[in-house]
Design a protein around this motif. Structure first.
Motif, PDB file in Angstrom:
ATOM      1  N   ALA A  32       0.988  -1.353   0.143  1.00 10.98           N
ATOM      2  CA  ALA A  32      -0.048   0.047   0.052  1.00 10.98           C
ATOM      3  C   ALA A  32       0.719   1.111   0.025  1.00 10.98           C
ATOM      4  O   ALA A  32       0.635   2.233  -0.791  1.00 10.98           O
ATOM      5  CB  ALA A  32      -0.839  -0.008   1.109  1.00 10.98           C
ATOM      6  N   GLY A  33       1.876   1.240   0.803  1.00  9.66           N
ATOM      7  CA  GLY A  33       2.945   2.371   0.709  1.00  9.66           C
ATOM      8  C   GLY A  33       3.691   2.572  -0.456  1.00  9.66           C
ATOM      9  O   GLY A  33       3.636   3.821  -0.908  1.00  9.66           O
ATOM     10  N   MET A  34       3.841   1.542  -1.230  1.00 10.37           N
ATOM     11  CA  MET A  34       4.317   1.728  -2.729  1.00 10.37           C
ATOM     12  C   MET A  34       3.476   2.036  -3.428  1.00 10.37           C
ATOM     13  O   MET A  34       3.836   3.039  -4.474  1.00 10.37           O
ATOM     14  CB  MET A  34       5.228   0.405  -3.021  1.00 10.37           C
ATOM     15  CG  MET A  34       6.337  -0.207  -2.258  1.00 10.37           C
ATOM     16  SD  MET A  34       7.808   0.964  -2.761  1.00 10.37           S
ATOM     17  CE  MET A  34       9.016   0.244  -1.749  1.00 10.37           C
ATOM     18  N   ALA A  35       2.329   1.570  -3.495  1.00  7.27           N
ATOM     19  CA  ALA A  35       1.238   2.009  -4.498  1.00  7.27           C
ATOM     20  C   ALA A  35       0.851   3.562  -4.132  1.00  7.27           C
ATOM     21  O   ALA A  35       1.032   4.371  -4.894  1.00  7.27           O
ATOM     22  CB  ALA A  35       0.082   1.417  -4.321  1.00  7.27           C
ATOM     23  N   GLY A  36       0.849   4.003  -2.854  1.00  7.09           N
ATOM     24  CA  GLY A  36       0.816   5.464  -2.766  1.00  7.09           C
ATOM     25  C   GLY A  36       2.085   6.206  -3.210  1.00  7.09           C
ATOM     26  O   GLY A  36       1.751   7.329  -3.635  1.00  7.09           O
ATOM     27  N   VAL A  51       5.414   6.507   5.705  1.00  7.06           N
ATOM     28  CA  VAL A  51       5.277   5.735   6.886  1.00  7.06           C
ATOM     29  C   VAL A  51       4.629   4.330   6.822  1.00  7.06           C
ATOM     30  O   VAL A  51       5.174   3.400   7.619  1.00  7.06           O
ATOM     31  CB  VAL A  51       4.122   6.851   7.607  1.00  7.06           C
ATOM     32  CG1 VAL A  51       3.637   5.751   8.920  1.00  7.06           C
ATOM     33  CG2 VAL A  51       4.561   7.786   8.337  1.00  7.06           C
ATOM     34  N   LEU A  52       3.829   4.262   5.770  1.00 10.68           N
ATOM     35  CA  LEU A  52       3.472   2.724   5.264  1.00 10.68           C
ATOM     36  C   LEU A  52       4.649   1.897   4.908  1.00 10.68           C
ATOM     37  O   LEU A  52       4.716   0.666   5.646  1.00 10.68           O
ATOM     38  CB  LEU A  52       2.327   2.636   4.349  1.00 10.68           C
ATOM     39  CG  LEU A  52       0.990   3.405   4.667  1.00 10.68           C
ATOM     40  CD1 LEU A  52      -0.045   3.428   3.726  1.00 10.68           C
ATOM     41  CD2 LEU A  52       0.276   2.593   5.854  1.00 10.68           C
ATOM     42  N   VAL A  53       5.443   2.213   4.088  1.00 14.20           N
ATOM     43  CA  VAL A  53       6.765   1.733   3.639  1.00 14.20           C
ATOM     44  C   VAL A  53       7.341   1.340   5.076  1.00 14.20           C
ATOM     45  O   VAL A  53       7.894   0.139   5.142  1.00 14.20           O
ATOM     46  CB  VAL A  53       7.507   2.419   2.589  1.00 14.20           C
ATOM     47  CG1 VAL A  53       8.752   1.877   2.411  1.00 14.20           C
ATOM     48  CG2 VAL A  53       6.605   2.366   1.482  1.00 14.20           C
ATOM     49  N   GLY A  54       7.594   2.269   5.873  1.00 15.49           N
ATOM     50  CA  GLY A  54       8.466   1.956   7.024  1.00 15.49           C
ATOM     51  C   GLY A  54       7.724   1.127   7.939  1.00 15.49           C
ATOM     52  O   GLY A  54       8.744   0.302   8.406  1.00 15.49           O
ATOM     53  N   ALA A  55       6.554   0.802   8.136  1.00 24.65           N
ATOM     54  CA  ALA A  55       5.874   0.013   8.836  1.00 24.65           C
ATOM     55  C   ALA A  55       6.079  -1.314   8.562  1.00 24.65           C
ATOM     56  O   ALA A  55       6.267  -2.070   9.049  1.00 24.65           O
ATOM     57  CB  ALA A  55       4.328   0.563   9.411  1.00 24.65           C
ATOM     58  N   GLN A 109       6.978   6.304 -11.686  1.00 24.60           N
ATOM     59  CA  GLN A 109       5.977   5.269 -11.277  1.00 24.60           C
ATOM     60  C   GLN A 109       6.720   3.988 -10.927  1.00 24.60           C
ATOM     61  O   GLN A 109       6.264   3.174 -10.104  1.00 24.60           O
ATOM     62  CB  GLN A 109       4.683   5.478 -11.674  1.00 24.60           C
ATOM     63  CG  GLN A 109       3.978   6.622 -11.395  1.00 24.60           C
ATOM     64  CD  GLN A 109       2.672   6.792 -12.067  1.00 24.60           C
ATOM     65  OE1 GLN A 109       2.391   6.055 -13.038  1.00 24.60           O
ATOM     66  NE2 GLN A 109       1.785   7.553 -11.568  1.00 24.60           N
ATOM     67  N   THR A 110       7.449   3.262 -12.084  1.00 26.41           N
ATOM     68  CA  THR A 110       7.874   2.151 -12.223  1.00 26.41           C
ATOM     69  C   THR A 110       8.558   1.577 -11.141  1.00 26.41           C
ATOM     70  O   THR A 110       8.193   0.505 -10.584  1.00 26.41           O
ATOM     71  CB  THR A 110       8.970   2.062 -13.395  1.00 26.41           C
ATOM     72  OG1 THR A 110       7.988   2.459 -14.416  1.00 26.41           O
ATOM     73  CG2 THR A 110       9.086   0.474 -13.792  1.00 26.41           C
ATOM     74  N   PRO A 111       9.490   2.102 -10.444  1.00 24.26           N
ATOM     75  CA  PRO A 111      10.182   1.395  -9.275  1.00 24.26           C
ATOM     76  C   PRO A 111       9.046   1.296  -8.103  1.00 24.26           C
ATOM     77  O   PRO A 111       9.329   0.023  -7.423  1.00 24.26           O
ATOM     78  CB  PRO A 111      11.332   2.193  -8.818  1.00 24.26           C
ATOM     79  CG  PRO A 111      11.263   3.628  -9.791  1.00 24.26           C
ATOM     80  CD  PRO A 111      10.120   3.242 -10.711  1.00 24.26           C
ATOM     81  N   THR A 114       6.716  -1.733  -9.215  1.00 20.03           N
ATOM     82  CA  THR A 114       7.656  -2.933  -9.042  1.00 20.03           C
ATOM     83  C   THR A 114       7.834  -3.340  -7.393  1.00 20.03           C
ATOM     84  O   THR A 114       7.463  -4.475  -7.368  1.00 20.03           O
ATOM     85  CB  THR A 114       8.942  -2.707  -9.771  1.00 20.03           C
ATOM     86  OG1 THR A 114       8.776  -2.329 -10.923  1.00 20.03           O
ATOM     87  CG2 THR A 114       9.777  -4.046  -9.539  1.00 20.03           C
ATOM     88  N   GLY A 115       7.981  -2.330  -6.593  1.00 18.95           N
ATOM     89  CA  GLY A 115       8.150  -2.657  -5.356  1.00 18.95           C
ATOM     90  C   GLY A 115       6.655  -3.060  -4.691  1.00 18.95           C
ATOM     91  O   GLY A 115       6.719  -4.101  -3.717  1.00 18.95           O
ATOM     92  N   MET A 116       5.601  -2.460  -5.129  1.00 16.23           N
ATOM     93  CA  MET A 116       4.243  -3.044  -4.763  1.00 16.23           C
ATOM     94  C   MET A 116       4.015  -4.545  -5.159  1.00 16.23           C
ATOM     95  O   MET A 116       3.530  -5.291  -4.346  1.00 16.23           O
ATOM     96  CB  MET A 116       3.208  -2.004  -5.379  1.00 16.23           C
ATOM     97  CG  MET A 116       1.723  -2.475  -4.863  1.00 16.23           C
ATOM     98  SD  MET A 116       0.617  -1.654  -6.184  1.00 16.23           S
ATOM     99  CE  MET A 116       0.790  -2.521  -7.620  1.00 16.23           C
ATOM    100  N   PHE A 117       4.437  -4.688  -6.405  1.00 22.50           N
ATOM    101  CA  PHE A 117       4.143  -6.056  -6.882  1.00 22.50           C
ATOM    102  C   PHE A 117       5.260  -7.175  -6.170  1.00 22.50           C
ATOM    103  O   PHE A 117       4.544  -8.264  -5.718  1.00 22.50           O
ATOM    104  CB  PHE A 117       4.460  -6.183  -8.407  1.00 22.50           C
ATOM    105  CG  PHE A 117       3.193  -5.482  -9.348  1.00 22.50           C
ATOM    106  CD1 PHE A 117       1.804  -6.063  -9.103  1.00 22.50           C
ATOM    107  CD2 PHE A 117       3.455  -4.667  -9.839  1.00 22.50           C
ATOM    108  CE1 PHE A 117       0.636  -5.521  -9.806  1.00 22.50           C
ATOM    109  CE2 PHE A 117       2.439  -3.913 -10.671  1.00 22.50           C
ATOM    110  CZ  PHE A 117       1.316  -4.428 -10.568  1.00 22.50           C
ATOM    111  N   ALA A 118       6.364  -6.622  -5.921  1.00 25.65           N
ATOM    112  CA  ALA A 118       7.308  -7.471  -5.171  1.00 25.65           C
ATOM    113  C   ALA A 118       6.561  -7.802  -3.647  1.00 25.65           C
ATOM    114  O   ALA A 118       6.680  -9.087  -3.231  1.00 25.65           O
ATOM    115  CB  ALA A 118       8.485  -7.053  -5.084  1.00 25.65           C
ATOM    116  N   ALA A 119       6.232  -6.837  -2.992  1.00 29.00           N
ATOM    117  CA  ALA A 119       5.556  -7.105  -1.608  1.00 29.00           C
ATOM    118  C   ALA A 119       4.178  -7.809  -1.740  1.00 29.00           C
ATOM    119  O   ALA A 119       3.932  -8.938  -0.759  1.00 29.00           O
ATOM    120  CB  ALA A 119       5.143  -5.764  -1.090  1.00 29.00           C
ATOM    121  N   LEU A 120       3.325  -7.735  -2.781  1.00 34.21           N
ATOM    122  CA  LEU A 120       2.292  -8.713  -3.061  1.00 34.21           C
ATOM    123  C   LEU A 120       2.719  -9.997  -3.241  1.00 34.21           C
ATOM    124  O   LEU A 120       2.037 -11.102  -2.638  1.00 34.21           O
ATOM    125  CB  LEU A 120       1.397  -8.040  -4.034  1.00 34.21           C
ATOM    126  CG  LEU A 120       0.576  -6.775  -3.750  1.00 34.21           C
ATOM    127  CD1 LEU A 120      -0.083  -6.415  -5.147  1.00 34.21           C
ATOM    128  CD2 LEU A 120      -0.332  -6.787  -2.573  1.00 34.21           C
TER     129      LEU A 120
END
Length: 139
Positions: A32-36, A51-55, A109-111, A114-120
């Motif tokens: 969610a943080g990466m998408a944001g 904050v979401l990425v850090g959490a 937006q790409t990195p 990509t981080g969002m997809f990796a987290a999912l």
């Protein structure tokens, strides 16, 4: 944020909801943080996303090591933990170069996407491993 999560919250939360479930939640928070970050145009959304990425990372980092040692056979624990740490080191080495290239070549937006997809993907793997672990315990 990492100090608060890893220093005080993660233990009680892991005991309450379970480590696999907390790993999945952490990965979804990170996603969610990466998408944001991918879509943020203004400071408030960007700050909330950071904050979401850090959490999410605060939950994931200790849980990956803990779960890796738990799912490995006792004779393989050292090798599995070493592999997990090596993969993390490789990601911290290659990741900035790869995402810098993505940012410059494929768009800002790409990195983050990509981080969002990796987290999912990590959340999905956590779900699969938790099911496998539950099935083994049932046997």
């Amino acid at each position: 944020l990492g100090l608060i999560i890893q220093g005080g919250l993660i233990g009680p939360l892991a005991r309450k909801v379970g480590e696999f479930r907390l790993l999945i939640i952490g990965a979804c928070i990170l996603a969610a943080g990466m998408a944001g970050l991918a879509v943020s145009q203004q400071a408030p959304l960007m700050m909330a996303s950071v904050v979401l990425v850090g959490a999410g990372m605060g939950f994931l980092q200790p849980l990956i090591s803990s779960l890796a040692s738990q799912v490995a056979m006792p004779s393989q624990q050292g090798a599995v933990l070493g592999l997990a740490q090596s993969c993390g080191g490789l990601a911290r080495t290659v990741g900035p170069v790869a995402t810098g290239w993505m940012y410059a070549s494929l768009g800002t937006q790409t990195p983050f996407l990509t981080g969002m997809f990796a987290a999912l993907t990590a959340a999905g793997l956590g779900l699969l491993l938790s099911r496998e672990s539950l099935e083994e315990k049932a046997r």
